[in-house]
Design a protein around this motif. Structure first.
Motif, PDB file in Angstrom:
ATOM      1  N   VAL A   6       1.041 -10.382   2.838  1.00  0.00           N
ATOM      2  CA  VAL A   6       0.657  -9.616   4.113  1.00  0.00           C
ATOM      3  C   VAL A   6       0.169 -10.376   5.022  1.00  0.00           C
ATOM      4  CG1 VAL A   6      -0.647  -7.834   4.612  1.00  0.00           C
ATOM      5  CG2 VAL A   6       0.367  -7.644   2.487  1.00  0.00           C
ATOM      6  N   SER A   7       0.872 -10.237   6.224  1.00  0.00           N
ATOM      7  CA  SER A   7       0.401 -11.312   7.263  1.00  0.00           C
ATOM      8  C   SER A   7       0.504 -10.513   8.765  1.00  0.00           C
ATOM      9  CB  SER A   7       0.964 -12.595   7.245  1.00  0.00           C
ATOM     10  OG  SER A   7       2.300 -12.526   7.657  1.00  0.00           O
ATOM     11  N   GLY A   8       0.002 -10.881   9.715  1.00  0.00           N
ATOM     12  CA  GLY A   8       0.117 -10.359  10.813  1.00  0.00           C
ATOM     13  C   GLY A   8      -0.868  -9.619  11.617  1.00  0.00           C
ATOM     14  N   ASP A   9      -0.862  -9.057  12.652  1.00  0.00           N
ATOM     15  CA  ASP A   9      -1.868  -8.226  13.230  1.00  0.00           C
ATOM     16  C   ASP A   9      -1.585  -6.847  12.946  1.00  0.00           C
ATOM     17  OD1 ASP A   9      -0.106  -8.020  15.087  1.00  0.00           O
ATOM     18  OD2 ASP A   9      -0.978  -9.364  16.402  1.00  0.00           O
ATOM     19  N   GLN A  10      -0.591  -6.337  12.445  1.00  0.00           N
ATOM     20  CA  GLN A  10      -0.588  -4.775  12.259  1.00  0.00           C
ATOM     21  C   GLN A  10      -0.078  -4.698  10.728  1.00  0.00           C
ATOM     22  OE1 GLN A  10       2.041  -3.521  15.353  1.00  0.00           O
ATOM     23  NE2 GLN A  10       3.957  -3.853  13.983  1.00  0.00           N
ATOM     24  N   LEU A  11      -0.090  -3.419  10.406  1.00  0.00           N
ATOM     25  CA  LEU A  11       0.204  -2.845   9.061  1.00  0.00           C
ATOM     26  C   LEU A  11       1.276  -1.781   9.315  1.00  0.00           C
ATOM     27  CD1 LEU A  11      -3.306  -2.179   7.380  1.00  0.00           C
ATOM     28  CD2 LEU A  11      -1.832  -4.435   7.169  1.00  0.00           C
ATOM     29  N   GLU A  12       2.247  -1.813   8.431  1.00  0.00           N
ATOM     30  CA  GLU A  12       3.314  -0.635   8.378  1.00  0.00           C
ATOM     31  C   GLU A  12       3.356  -0.053   7.136  1.00  0.00           C
ATOM     32  OE1 GLU A  12       7.033  -2.274   9.967  1.00  0.00           O
ATOM     33  OE2 GLU A  12       5.929  -3.181  11.704  1.00  0.00           O
ATOM     34  N   PRO A  13       2.519   0.802   6.557  1.00  0.00           N
ATOM     35  CA  PRO A  13       2.615   1.346   5.306  1.00  0.00           C
ATOM     36  C   PRO A  13       3.592   2.391   5.284  1.00  0.00           C
ATOM     37  CG  PRO A  13       0.818   2.098   6.436  1.00  0.00           C
ATOM     38  CD  PRO A  13       1.256   0.972   7.482  1.00  0.00           C
ATOM     39  N   PRO A  14       4.086   2.442   4.224  1.00  0.00           N
ATOM     40  CA  PRO A  14       5.300   3.473   4.056  1.00  0.00           C
ATOM     41  C   PRO A  14       4.700   4.995   3.800  1.00  0.00           C
ATOM     42  CG  PRO A  14       5.083   2.264   1.997  1.00  0.00           C
ATOM     43  CD  PRO A  14       4.110   1.576   2.872  1.00  0.00           C
ATOM     44  N   CYS A  15       5.513   6.182   4.044  1.00  0.00           N
ATOM     45  CA  CYS A  15       4.933   7.319   3.882  1.00  0.00           C
ATOM     46  C   CYS A  15       6.023   8.123   2.793  1.00  0.00           C
ATOM     47  CB  CYS A  15       4.802   8.102   5.010  1.00  0.00           C
ATOM     48  SG  CYS A  15       3.744   7.674   6.320  1.00  0.00           S
ATOM     49  N   ASN A  16       5.319   8.157   1.604  1.00  0.00           N
ATOM     50  CA  ASN A  16       6.143   8.585   0.413  1.00  0.00           C
ATOM     51  C   ASN A  16       5.479  10.165  -0.030  1.00  0.00           C
ATOM     52  OD1 ASN A  16       7.107   5.989  -0.075  1.00  0.00           O
ATOM     53  ND2 ASN A  16       4.992   5.439  -0.890  1.00  0.00           N
ATOM     54  N   LEU A  17       6.362  10.845   0.327  1.00  0.00           N
ATOM     55  CA  LEU A  17       6.175  12.387  -0.013  1.00  0.00           C
ATOM     56  C   LEU A  17       6.660  12.698  -1.730  1.00  0.00           C
ATOM     57  CD1 LEU A  17       6.089  12.280   2.909  1.00  0.00           C
ATOM     58  CD2 LEU A  17       6.399  15.188   2.676  1.00  0.00           C
ATOM     59  N   THR A  18       6.051  13.516  -2.242  1.00  0.00           N
ATOM     60  CA  THR A  18       6.583  13.736  -3.653  1.00  0.00           C
ATOM     61  C   THR A  18       7.246  15.012  -3.562  1.00  0.00           C
ATOM     62  OG1 THR A  18       4.539  12.670  -4.495  1.00  0.00           O
ATOM     63  CG2 THR A  18       5.825  14.312  -6.069  1.00  0.00           C
ATOM     64  N   LEU A  19       8.521  15.246  -4.227  1.00  0.00           N
ATOM     65  CA  LEU A  19       9.370  16.461  -4.249  1.00  0.00           C
ATOM     66  C   LEU A  19       9.403  16.685  -5.755  1.00  0.00           C
ATOM     67  CD1 LEU A  19      11.126  18.496  -2.749  1.00  0.00           C
ATOM     68  CD2 LEU A  19      13.105  17.116  -3.779  1.00  0.00           C
ATOM     69  N   LEU A  20       9.180  17.969  -6.340  1.00  0.00           N
ATOM     70  CA  LEU A  20       9.072  18.296  -7.738  1.00  0.00           C
ATOM     71  C   LEU A  20      10.384  19.142  -8.003  1.00  0.00           C
ATOM     72  CD1 LEU A  20       8.546  18.373 -10.920  1.00  0.00           C
ATOM     73  CD2 LEU A  20       6.725  20.137 -10.059  1.00  0.00           C
ATOM     74  N   ARG A  21      11.477  18.889  -8.662  1.00  0.00           N
ATOM     75  CA  ARG A  21      12.595  19.777  -8.320  1.00  0.00           C
ATOM     76  C   ARG A  21      12.803  20.454  -9.883  1.00  0.00           C
ATOM     77  NH1 ARG A  21      17.759  17.731  -5.029  1.00  0.00           N
ATOM     78  NH2 ARG A  21      18.191  19.883  -5.423  1.00  0.00           N
ATOM     79  N   GLN A  22      12.666  21.600  -9.952  1.00  0.00           N
ATOM     80  CA  GLN A  22      12.764  22.550 -11.193  1.00  0.00           C
ATOM     81  C   GLN A  22      13.678  23.475 -11.060  1.00  0.00           C
ATOM     82  OE1 GLN A  22       8.507  23.038 -11.991  1.00  0.00           O
ATOM     83  NE2 GLN A  22       8.749  21.577 -13.677  1.00  0.00           N
ATOM     84  N   ILE A  77      11.008  24.477  -6.130  1.00  0.00           N
ATOM     85  CA  ILE A  77      11.218  23.155  -5.617  1.00  0.00           C
ATOM     86  C   ILE A  77       9.847  23.129  -4.790  1.00  0.00           C
ATOM     87  CG2 ILE A  77      12.346  21.738  -4.070  1.00  0.00           C
ATOM     88  CD1 ILE A  77      14.840  23.077  -4.708  1.00  0.00           C
ATOM     89  N   VAL A  78       8.925  22.009  -5.498  1.00  0.00           N
ATOM     90  CA  VAL A  78       7.678  22.053  -4.776  1.00  0.00           C
ATOM     91  C   VAL A  78       7.484  20.571  -3.930  1.00  0.00           C
ATOM     92  CG1 VAL A  78       5.120  21.822  -5.269  1.00  0.00           C
ATOM     93  CG2 VAL A  78       6.724  22.957  -7.007  1.00  0.00           C
ATOM     94  N   LEU A  79       7.026  20.735  -2.716  1.00  0.00           N
ATOM     95  CA  LEU A  79       6.849  19.565  -1.906  1.00  0.00           C
ATOM     96  C   LEU A  79       5.360  19.305  -1.626  1.00  0.00           C
ATOM     97  CD1 LEU A  79       8.199  17.551   0.144  1.00  0.00           C
ATOM     98  CD2 LEU A  79       7.877  19.081   1.743  1.00  0.00           C
ATOM     99  N   PHE A  80       4.771  18.019  -2.166  1.00  0.00           N
ATOM    100  CA  PHE A  80       3.484  17.670  -1.870  1.00  0.00           C
ATOM    101  C   PHE A  80       3.371  17.034  -0.601  1.00  0.00           C
ATOM    102  CE2 PHE A  80       4.411  18.167  -6.349  1.00  0.00           C
ATOM    103  CZ  PHE A  80       3.064  18.671  -7.064  1.00  0.00           C
ATOM    104  N   ASP A  81       2.727  17.653   0.268  1.00  0.00           N
ATOM    105  CA  ASP A  81       2.494  17.205   1.649  1.00  0.00           C
ATOM    106  C   ASP A  81       3.906  17.392   2.646  1.00  0.00           C
ATOM    107  OD1 ASP A  81      -0.258  16.592   1.354  1.00  0.00           O
ATOM    108  OD2 ASP A  81       0.092  14.481   0.799  1.00  0.00           O
ATOM    109  N   ALA A  82       3.560  17.567   3.902  1.00  0.00           N
ATOM    110  CA  ALA A  82       4.675  17.647   4.439  1.00  0.00           C
ATOM    111  C   ALA A  82       5.025  16.773   5.653  1.00  0.00           C
ATOM    112  CB  ALA A  82       4.357  19.179   5.453  1.00  0.00           C
ATOM    113  N   GLY A  83       4.605  15.543   5.516  1.00  0.00           N
ATOM    114  CA  GLY A  83       4.854  14.542   6.362  1.00  0.00           C
ATOM    115  C   GLY A  83       4.018  14.675   7.871  1.00  0.00           C
ATOM    116  N   SER A  84       4.470  13.830   8.882  1.00  0.00           N
ATOM    117  CA  SER A  84       4.062  13.915  10.023  1.00  0.00           C
ATOM    118  C   SER A  84       4.562  14.669  11.189  1.00  0.00           C
ATOM    119  CB  SER A  84       4.249  12.444  10.706  1.00  0.00           C
ATOM    120  OG  SER A  84       3.232  11.436   9.876  1.00  0.00           O
ATOM    121  N   GLY A  85       5.861  15.066  10.922  1.00  0.00           N
ATOM    122  CA  GLY A  85       6.621  15.849  11.837  1.00  0.00           C
ATOM    123  C   GLY A  85       6.830  15.014  13.161  1.00  0.00           C
TER     124      GLY A  85
END
Length: 308
Positions: A73-89, A93-101
């Protein structure tokens, strides 16, 4: 163009007009794990773009540099991924969090494309369960016209988290830099009032899904243990907020947490639990889809992503 911590915390007012996307990221392979007759799937909502000192500004520079170098990791900014969770049964169908929109960062808000890749539309979601009410987890419940997106879903959030963000006093006590978070959360939660179910830590919120209180990042932050027999996945939200410093030095306070000391205490407890109970982790900002295992490595921890 450089942005500072204050602009990021100011939400849309500080960063909505900035061109932060950079080069498009390559698509990740589908990341999922079978849970009995169901499946837990990692869904991408894109990524954030943050100044380096957002989480690391007050940490010991020499040791921090060694940790980050170990992870490339280097540089002057970070670019973290955004991983939502989906439970399919079969029956839900359960979505954990709804993201940024569409209203937070141009590099995020990609959930609709990820659902489409799964052959789903927002109308197929039966439950939306929130870890907490920060913009990259909550703001995706409304579309460009401020209309609720998940029309058929029951919304579920921890009682303490709801109480905090719907309290009119929060905008005046959270601090100027985070005031826009409070305004944005209150507006979106008001839009779904009447469709929301509440729970506390230790509750089984749905069959096979246990809520764990993991406060610090926000006052009512929750994680969720999805279990089928001996197999389990912890939906970690932002309790473990990155795949490097949070694991190498979980005891260090993070500037991304509203209560940095409590956040560190929670992080150490959760990491111990994941290792002791052999629970997989799906972390919102962890690399390579965010699904994998935490292991002890001497005096620190490491996360190994798994294409499970």
């Amino acid at each position: 163009m450089m942005i500072d911590r204050r602009q990021v915390l100011a939400g849309l007012g500080g960063i909505g007009g900035l061109a932060l996307c950079g080069a498009p990221r390559p698509a990740l392979a589908r990341t999922a794990v079978q849970m009995g007759s169901g499946e837990v799937v990692a869904l991408s909502d894109g990524n954030l773009v943050l100044p380096f000192d957002f989480a690391f500004g007050d940490l010991p520079e020499d040791e921090l540099d060694l940790i980050l170098a170990r992870y490339g990791v280097s540089g002057d900014q970070l670019e973290p991924p955004c991983n939502l969770t989906l439970l399919r049964q079969e029956d839900r169908i359960v979505l954990f969090d709804a993201g940024s929109g569409p209203a937070f960062m141009p590099s995020a808000g990609k959930l609709m494309s990820s659902l489409e890749a799964e052959g789903l539309t927002p109308d197929d979601i039966t439950h939306v369960v929130f870890t907490h009410a920060h913009p990259d987890h909550l703001w995706g419940i409304l579309d460009d016209f401020d209309e609720p997106i998940f029309a058929n879903a029951e919304m579920m959030i921890g009682q303490d988290e709801w109480d905090y963000w719907t309290d009119p006093a929060t905008v005046d006590t959270i601090g100027e830099a985070r005031a826009s978070f409070a305004v944005g959360a209150a507006r979106r939660l008001a839009a779904i009032e009447g469709r929301v179910g509440f729970f506390k830590g230790g509750d089984e919120i749905l069959p096979g899904i246990m809520a764990h209180a993991t406060p610090g990042h926000t006052p009512g932050h929750m994680s969720f243990e999805i279990r089928n027999g001996g197999d389990a996945v912890m939906v970690g939200g932002d309790a473990i907020s990155n795949g490097h410093v949070a694991l190498a030095r979980p005891d260090w306070p993070s500037g991304a947490d509203q209560d940095p000391d409590l956040g560190a205490e929670t992080r150490m407890r959760l990491l111990d639990q994941l290792v002791a109970d052999d629970i997989a982790l799906l972390g919102f900002h962890l690399p390579d889809g965010g699904l994998g295992r935490v292991e002890r490595a001497g005096d620190y921890y490491q996360f190994t992503a798994e294409g499970m």
